[in-house]
Design a protein around this motif. Sequence first.
Motif, PDB file in Angstrom:
ATOM      1  N   CYS A   1       0.863  -1.177   0.000  1.00  0.00           N
ATOM      2  CA  CYS A   1       0.000   0.000   0.000  1.00  0.00           C
ATOM      3  C   CYS A   1       0.898   1.225   0.000  1.00  0.00           C
ATOM      4  O   CYS A   1       1.825   1.314   0.806  1.00  0.00           O
TER       5      CYS A   1
ATOM      6  N   SER B   1       1.055   5.728  -0.871  1.00  0.00           N
ATOM      7  CA  SER B   1       0.321   6.958  -1.074  1.00  0.00           C
ATOM      8  C   SER B   1       1.256   7.981  -1.690  1.00  0.00           C
ATOM      9  O   SER B   1       2.466   7.901  -1.536  1.00  0.00           O
ATOM     10  N   THR B   2       0.681   8.933  -2.376  1.00  0.00           N
ATOM     11  CA  THR B   2       1.479   9.969  -3.019  1.00  0.00           C
ATOM     12  C   THR B   2       0.716  11.286  -3.011  1.00  0.00           C
ATOM     13  O   THR B   2      -0.492  11.305  -2.826  1.00  0.00           O
TER      14      THR B   2
END
Length: 107
Positions: free
Chosen positions: A99, A101-102
């Motif tokens: 997992c 995120s950005t």
Amino acid sequence: MSKRKVIVSGLGVVSSAGMLVNVFFENLCKGIDTTGPIATCNTDCLIRKNAAEIKVPLPVKESWRKYSQATQMALIAVQNALNDAQIKPGDLSIRTGICFSTMCAGM
């Protein structure tokens, strides 16, 4: 709703505050400001002239050079998380998940 356990075994980060989790966390705890004048592009048409740019060369594998810089950063973070978890690519199974995120990657 069934309750299933999830084990977080490794972390990875690519940030202006650090590209290793311990360095990143230390810099966050110290409140180090990693923003500054934008150096990677022309800012004449921009209202804001500061950003949190990564100022060191990315440790990119040769096979990753064909990808965008945002994708390269994601691959570095995933590689760091696998290293942190001491997982080799051959160890991955169908029950492995990653997992990430950005923020505004590739804009």
